[in-house]
Enzyme design. Structure first.
Site, PDB file in Angstrom:
ATOM      1  N   THR A 142      37.641  26.728   5.735  1.00 53.39           N
ATOM      2  CA  THR A 142      37.185  27.198   7.236  1.00 53.39           C
ATOM      3  C   THR A 142      38.381  28.065   7.821  1.00 53.39           C
ATOM      4  OG1 THR A 142      36.214  26.243   9.148  1.00 53.39           O
ATOM      5  CG2 THR A 142      38.227  25.161   8.202  1.00 53.39           C
ATOM      6  N   GLY A 151      31.445  36.400   6.660  1.00 52.85           N
ATOM      7  CA  GLY A 151      32.966  35.974   6.531  1.00 52.85           C
ATOM      8  C   GLY A 151      33.189  35.511   5.041  1.00 52.85           C
ATOM      9  N   THR A 163      31.793  25.993  11.080  1.00 51.81           N
ATOM     10  CA  THR A 163      31.690  26.008   9.440  1.00 51.81           C
ATOM     11  C   THR A 163      31.720  24.424   8.823  1.00 51.81           C
ATOM     12  OG1 THR A 163      32.926  28.053   9.619  1.00 51.81           O
ATOM     13  CG2 THR A 163      32.864  26.915   7.430  1.00 51.81           C
TER      14      THR A 163
HETATM   15  N1  GLY Z   1      35.267  30.712   8.004  1.00 56.11           N
HETATM   16  C1  GLY Z   1      33.811  31.112   8.607  1.00 56.11           C
HETATM   17  C2  GLY Z   1      33.716  32.470   8.903  1.00 56.11           C
HETATM   18  O1  GLY Z   1      34.733  33.019   9.055  1.00 56.11           O
HETATM   19  O2  GLY Z   1      32.917  32.976   9.053  1.00 56.11           O
END
Ligand code: GLY
Length: 255
Positions: free
Chosen positions: A167, A146, A116
């Site tokens: 993140t 997400g 990320t």
């Molecule tokens: N923070 C990135 C995800 O969980 O997709």
């Protein structure tokens, strides 16, 4: 995109969003085969009456706008997936830990343990904007999305207050509207660091002991250029670029 770890079916599916100083936003979710999903998110913001495009619709829109389809699964990420398949253990809480222990080389030979990227910008005129992009949780269920492409979760910009991005385990961030929470706390007078910390504490409050197994990190900047980050676990770093140069900071953490 390229070299991002795939889902449990071996597909690299990408999420991204972008937000400008006027609150205009664009996002793509569950997008395959496009190297830079953030560019498609920007076009969603600039060229459509919508905020979010998903899956095949997002791909169709990208192709109509000149993007090329590419294979984003590199030999290294395919190998990581095949290694994972041997046990097929899927636990969003432990996967980040596993990846921290064993960093994965991407197609360019660079090592990384998460995919990320959140970016916040304060321009010379004092205006804020931001973007967030990811291939998401490694070995996720096909179709899983997400926090990263969700305005208010993975990213939020309010030009009167500040900008924040996140993140880590996206499910935890979505459930507390993480980046929006950071900005609302800053609106109430908290500094970027206090706001990021309090938002992390909200996850700890909700999850209790389980929070010790989770990694989530936030960064934030206010209108004056004050910035900070905070994470649940140690090891979260962020980079700051100013006219004077760039510097990498270790964020403070709860645990
Ligand atoms: N923070 C990135 C995800 O969980 O997709």
């Amino acid at each position: 995109g390229y070299g991002g770890l795939p889902d449990r079916d071996g597909k690299v599916t990408l999420d991204a969003c972008i937000m400008d100083e006027f609150g205009n936003s664009g996002a793509v979710m569950f997008l395959e085969k496009i190297m830079h999903p953030i560019k498609v998110a920007r076009l969603v913001m600039e060229k459509t009456p919508h905020v979010q495009l998903v899956g095949e619709g997002a791909l169709k829109f990208a192709l109509q706008n000149g993007f090329k389809q590419e294979n984003l699964l590199t030999p290294a990420s395919e190998k990581a997936w095949k290694d994972w398949l041997k046990n097929s253990k899927y636990d969003p809480m432990t996967i980040p830990k596993l990846l921290q222990q064993k960093t994965v080389k991407d197609g360019r030979g660079q090592e990384h343990n998460h995919d990320t990227i959140g970016m916040l910008a304060l321009d010379a005129a004092g205006n804020l904007s931001g973007a967030c992009t990811t291939s998401g949780m490694a070995f996720k269920m096909h179709g899983r999305v997400g926090d990263s492409p969700i305005i208010g979760a993975g990213l939020f910009v309010d030009n009167e207050v500040g900008a924040a991005t996140s993140t880590g385990v996206g499910e935890e961030v979505v459930c507390i509207c993480g980046s929006h929470t950071v900005i609302e706390l800053m609106r109430q007078g908290l500094s970027p660091e206090e706001a990021c910390k309090k938002t992390c504490e909200r996850i700890v409050h909700k999850r209790g002991e389980k929070a010790k197994e989770l990694q989530v990190g936030f960064i934030a900047v206010d209108r004056s250029g004050n910035f900070s980050g905070y994470a649940l676990q140690k090891g979260f770093t962020y980079a700051v670029q100013t006219a004077e140069g760039s510097k990498v900071y270790d964020a403070k953490s709860i645990f």
